[in-house]
Design a protein around this motif. Structure first.
Motif, PDB file in Angstrom:
ATOM      1  N   ALA A 234       7.288  10.398  -9.466  1.00 23.73           N
ATOM      2  CA  ALA A 234       6.030   9.556  -8.855  1.00 23.73           C
ATOM      3  C   ALA A 234       6.377   9.358  -7.259  1.00 23.73           C
ATOM      4  CB  ALA A 234       5.791   8.212  -9.599  1.00 23.73           C
ATOM      5  N   ALA A 235       5.237   9.054  -6.618  1.00 26.26           N
ATOM      6  CA  ALA A 235       5.308   8.708  -5.153  1.00 26.26           C
ATOM      7  C   ALA A 235       4.244   7.865  -4.922  1.00 26.26           C
ATOM      8  CB  ALA A 235       5.400   9.822  -4.336  1.00 26.26           C
ATOM      9  N   VAL A 236       4.491   6.949  -3.844  1.00 25.11           N
ATOM     10  CA  VAL A 236       3.504   6.006  -3.342  1.00 25.11           C
ATOM     11  C   VAL A 236       3.022   6.211  -2.090  1.00 25.11           C
ATOM     12  CG1 VAL A 236       2.892   3.643  -3.312  1.00 25.11           C
ATOM     13  CG2 VAL A 236       4.255   4.467  -4.937  1.00 25.11           C
ATOM     14  N   GLY A 237       1.862   6.309  -1.483  1.00 26.85           N
ATOM     15  CA  GLY A 237       1.744   6.360  -0.040  1.00 26.85           C
ATOM     16  C   GLY A 237       0.913   4.882   0.349  1.00 26.85           C
ATOM     17  N   LEU A 238       0.317   5.164   1.474  1.00 28.07           N
ATOM     18  CA  LEU A 238      -0.428   4.056   2.204  1.00 28.07           C
ATOM     19  C   LEU A 238      -1.765   3.651   1.236  1.00 28.07           C
ATOM     20  CD1 LEU A 238      -0.321   4.598   5.868  1.00 28.07           C
ATOM     21  CD2 LEU A 238       1.159   3.201   4.507  1.00 28.07           C
ATOM     22  N   GLU A 239      -2.681   4.520   0.993  1.00 28.70           N
ATOM     23  CA  GLU A 239      -3.988   4.189   0.259  1.00 28.70           C
ATOM     24  C   GLU A 239      -3.813   4.992  -1.413  1.00 28.70           C
ATOM     25  OE1 GLU A 239      -7.275   5.469   2.659  1.00 28.70           O
ATOM     26  OE2 GLU A 239      -7.315   3.384   3.242  1.00 28.70           O
ATOM     27  N   THR A 240      -2.794   5.728  -1.703  1.00 27.91           N
ATOM     28  CA  THR A 240      -2.873   6.481  -2.752  1.00 27.91           C
ATOM     29  C   THR A 240      -1.366   6.608  -3.492  1.00 27.91           C
ATOM     30  OG1 THR A 240      -2.560   8.546  -1.825  1.00 27.91           O
ATOM     31  CG2 THR A 240      -4.814   7.948  -2.306  1.00 27.91           C
ATOM     32  N   GLY A 241      -1.456   6.711  -4.706  1.00 29.27           N
ATOM     33  CA  GLY A 241      -0.082   6.869  -5.416  1.00 29.27           C
ATOM     34  C   GLY A 241      -0.181   7.861  -6.430  1.00 29.27           C
ATOM     35  N   GLU A 279       7.686  13.546   5.954  1.00 24.06           N
ATOM     36  CA  GLU A 279       8.365  12.482   6.099  1.00 24.06           C
ATOM     37  C   GLU A 279       7.715  11.480   5.393  1.00 24.06           C
ATOM     38  OE1 GLU A 279      11.536  11.897   7.004  1.00 24.06           O
ATOM     39  OE2 GLU A 279      11.820  14.069   7.462  1.00 24.06           O
ATOM     40  N   PRO A 280       8.431  10.668   4.426  1.00 20.17           N
ATOM     41  CA  PRO A 280       7.604   9.601   3.722  1.00 20.17           C
ATOM     42  C   PRO A 280       7.192   8.511   4.791  1.00 20.17           C
ATOM     43  CG  PRO A 280       9.875   9.638   3.037  1.00 20.17           C
ATOM     44  CD  PRO A 280       9.691  10.869   3.986  1.00 20.17           C
ATOM     45  N   THR A 281       6.188   7.695   4.570  1.00 12.50           N
ATOM     46  CA  THR A 281       5.767   6.586   5.256  1.00 12.50           C
ATOM     47  C   THR A 281       7.127   5.339   5.181  1.00 12.50           C
ATOM     48  OG1 THR A 281       4.232   4.561   5.682  1.00 12.50           O
ATOM     49  CG2 THR A 281       4.545   5.586   3.194  1.00 12.50           C
ATOM     50  N   ARG A 282       7.281   4.790   6.354  1.00 14.09           N
ATOM     51  CA  ARG A 282       8.210   3.799   6.526  1.00 14.09           C
ATOM     52  C   ARG A 282       7.922   2.445   5.999  1.00 14.09           C
ATOM     53  NH1 ARG A 282       8.033   0.738  11.115  1.00 14.09           N
ATOM     54  NH2 ARG A 282       6.380   1.174  12.452  1.00 14.09           N
ATOM     55  N   PHE A 283       6.188   2.349   5.524  1.00 14.56           N
ATOM     56  CA  PHE A 283       5.766   1.135   5.192  1.00 14.56           C
ATOM     57  C   PHE A 283       5.915   1.243   3.853  1.00 14.56           C
ATOM     58  CE2 PHE A 283       3.640   2.303   9.439  1.00 14.56           C
ATOM     59  CZ  PHE A 283       4.014   1.288  10.081  1.00 14.56           C
ATOM     60  N   SER A 284       5.870  -0.014   3.251  1.00 18.10           N
ATOM     61  CA  SER A 284       5.943  -0.265   1.593  1.00 18.10           C
ATOM     62  C   SER A 284       5.302  -1.492   1.328  1.00 18.10           C
ATOM     63  CB  SER A 284       7.343  -0.071   1.133  1.00 18.10           C
ATOM     64  OG  SER A 284       7.612   0.011  -0.167  1.00 18.10           O
ATOM     65  N   PHE A 285       4.639  -1.659   0.223  1.00 19.49           N
ATOM     66  CA  PHE A 285       4.077  -2.749  -0.316  1.00 19.49           C
ATOM     67  C   PHE A 285       4.141  -3.002  -1.644  1.00 19.49           C
ATOM     68  CE2 PHE A 285      -0.258  -4.584  -1.555  1.00 19.49           C
ATOM     69  CZ  PHE A 285       0.083  -5.906  -0.701  1.00 19.49           C
ATOM     70  N   GLY A 286       4.852  -4.071  -1.969  1.00 23.23           N
ATOM     71  CA  GLY A 286       5.251  -4.291  -3.472  1.00 23.23           C
ATOM     72  C   GLY A 286       4.337  -4.140  -4.472  1.00 23.23           C
ATOM     73  N   PRO A 287       3.138  -4.735  -4.437  1.00 15.64           N
ATOM     74  CA  PRO A 287       1.989  -4.484  -5.580  1.00 15.64           C
ATOM     75  C   PRO A 287       1.631  -2.850  -5.853  1.00 15.64           C
ATOM     76  CG  PRO A 287       1.300  -6.098  -4.159  1.00 15.64           C
ATOM     77  CD  PRO A 287       2.575  -5.593  -3.523  1.00 15.64           C
ATOM     78  N   VAL A 288       1.656  -1.797  -4.927  1.00 17.64           N
ATOM     79  CA  VAL A 288       1.287  -0.773  -5.119  1.00 17.64           C
ATOM     80  C   VAL A 288       2.464   0.051  -5.667  1.00 17.64           C
ATOM     81  CG1 VAL A 288      -0.668  -0.687  -3.603  1.00 17.64           C
ATOM     82  CG2 VAL A 288       1.533   0.102  -2.730  1.00 17.64           C
ATOM     83  N   ASN A 289       3.735  -0.228  -5.330  1.00 18.42           N
ATOM     84  CA  ASN A 289       4.837   0.326  -5.761  1.00 18.42           C
ATOM     85  C   ASN A 289       5.077  -0.028  -7.157  1.00 18.42           C
ATOM     86  OD1 ASN A 289       7.306   1.643  -4.024  1.00 18.42           O
ATOM     87  ND2 ASN A 289       5.906   0.210  -2.741  1.00 18.42           N
ATOM     88  N   THR A 290       4.552  -1.190  -7.532  1.00 19.35           N
ATOM     89  CA  THR A 290       4.804  -1.772  -8.997  1.00 19.35           C
ATOM     90  C   THR A 290       3.859  -1.159  -9.906  1.00 19.35           C
ATOM     91  OG1 THR A 290       5.640  -3.647  -8.298  1.00 19.35           O
ATOM     92  CG2 THR A 290       4.785  -3.778 -10.310  1.00 19.35           C
ATOM     93  N   ALA A 291       2.579  -0.681  -9.366  1.00 18.48           N
ATOM     94  CA  ALA A 291       1.490  -0.415 -10.192  1.00 18.48           C
ATOM     95  C   ALA A 291       1.579   1.085 -10.628  1.00 18.48           C
ATOM     96  CB  ALA A 291       0.107  -0.372  -9.201  1.00 18.48           C
ATOM     97  N   VAL A 292       2.136   1.926  -9.426  1.00 18.32           N
ATOM     98  CA  VAL A 292       2.263   3.339  -9.772  1.00 18.32           C
ATOM     99  C   VAL A 292       3.828   3.603 -10.697  1.00 18.32           C
ATOM    100  CG1 VAL A 292       3.221   5.549  -8.858  1.00 18.32           C
ATOM    101  CG2 VAL A 292       1.331   4.112  -7.829  1.00 18.32           C
TER     102      VAL A 292
END
Length: 341
Positions: A234-241, A279-292
């Motif tokens: 799996a992978a997580v971006g800014l607006e999609t995962g 390169e993967p985004t250097r930003f990260s947001f806990g809720p979207v990481n957790t959802a995916v």
């Protein structure tokens, strides 16, 4: 009916709802309505809930209802109460959503051997769910150390872990949660397929939760294909995962063919942008990481328990702002017979 002449009963996940002219059996989004005299039907419900002989004799209403339920796979030969007093106590019944033998599925989970490559925003959460589900043979591979910015979403770590190897600290935390689990830490980066040879040959699944280097999926697939090990990620971006695909070389799945299918559906501009953004985004947001991560963990546990799930040769996308989901199904391998891809 399931079983071999013993006792069968209604799956725990099947609810029974009284109706004016009978009963409705409900399992998730599916339902079965049984009409008839309420007295005999109520007796059938009571008997099927507690357990009846697989071959019902002298009780036509019970036999009729049991046959209808068995046809849908809603009866089980499992004795109730498996795992009582254990962390999986509430889970075993839920596994009835995946098949008619929840206890056997739970035991498969407990025998499974799984590796997680990358114990970060996705891998750490998936590893927690695997141990919580009952997996007792887990390998964690990561070359990184815990940093302060990890603590907002990688909940397996604590502030005191900052500066320590992720694999070591994650293994320690998971073992403290499940003392009976064997959680092995491997502090290594995967620079070539052979770096994965530390893993057992009979691995049931390899979860790829690392995002560097860009060609890591190709390296992992080269190793997994040669050993017949199923792989997913799996992978997580800014607006999609996304989560998936789960590719099993033994079933004729193929990463190059899946990627060819995926890119064939993209607009030329999207292909160009995707090739440039390695390169993967250097930003990260806990809720979207957790959802995916949770969606991936759901599919992984289902696969290990039942042998199938919805991301077998398929990928699921989630668009965070809208909550919209999109599906991408793969194709059969189109590589030459030699299988070199």
């Amino acid at each position: 009916m399931p079983g071999d002449g013993g006792v069968v009963r209604l799956l725990d996940v099947v609810s029974v709802v009284p109706c004016a002219d009978g009963f409705r059996f409900v399992r998730g989004a599916e339902s079965l309505r049984v009409r008839g005299p309420l007295g005999p039907l109520a007796d059938a419900v009571d008997r099927l809930t507690s357990g009846v002989p697989e071959r019902v004799e002298g009780a036509p209403v019970v036999a009729r209802v049991a046959a209808a339920l068995a046809e849908r796979g809603w009866l089980t030969a499992d004795a109730p109460g498996y795992g009582v007093g254990e962390p999986v106590e509430r889970q075993v019944g839920y596994l009835g959503m995946f098949g008619a033998d929840p206890v056997a599925m739970q035991r498969r989970l407990e025998r499974a051997s799984v590796a997680v490559l990358g114990v970060g925003g996705v891998g750490a959460i998936v590893a927690q769910h695997l141990v919580g589900a009952g997996v007792r043979d887990l390998w964690l591979i990561d070359h990184d150390t815990v940093a302060p910015h990890n603590l907002n979403r990688q909940f397996v770590y604590r502030a005191a872990d900052v500066g320590s190897p992720k694999a070591d600290r994650a293994a320690a935390a998971l073992t403290s949660t499940a003392p009976g689990a064997r959680v092995r830490a491997v502090r290594a980066a995967v620079r070539e397929p052979g770096d994965l040879d530390v893993l057992p040959a009979d691995l049931d699944l390899l979860v790829v939760a690392a995002d560097t280097p860009p060609d890591l999926p190709d390296r992992v697939w080269a190793w997994a294909r040669g050993r017949g090990v199923p792989v997913c990620g799996a992978a997580v971006g800014l607006e999609t995962g996304y989560w998936g695909p789960l590719l099993d070389p033994r079933r004729g799945h193929c990463l190059p063919c899946f990627e060819a299918r995926r890119t064939s559906l993209l607009a030329p501009a999207d292909v160009e942008v995707g090739a440039a953004l390695t390169e993967p985004t250097r930003f990260s947001f806990g809720p979207v990481n957790t959802a995916v991560s949770a969606f991936l963990a759901y599919e992984v546990v289902r696969f290990l328990a039942s042998g199938t799930c919805s991301i077998v040769n398929a990928r699921r996308h989630l668009v965070f702002p809208s909550g919209r989901t999109e599906d991408l199904d793969g194709v059969a391998c189109q590589c030459p017979p030699c299988g070199d891809g």
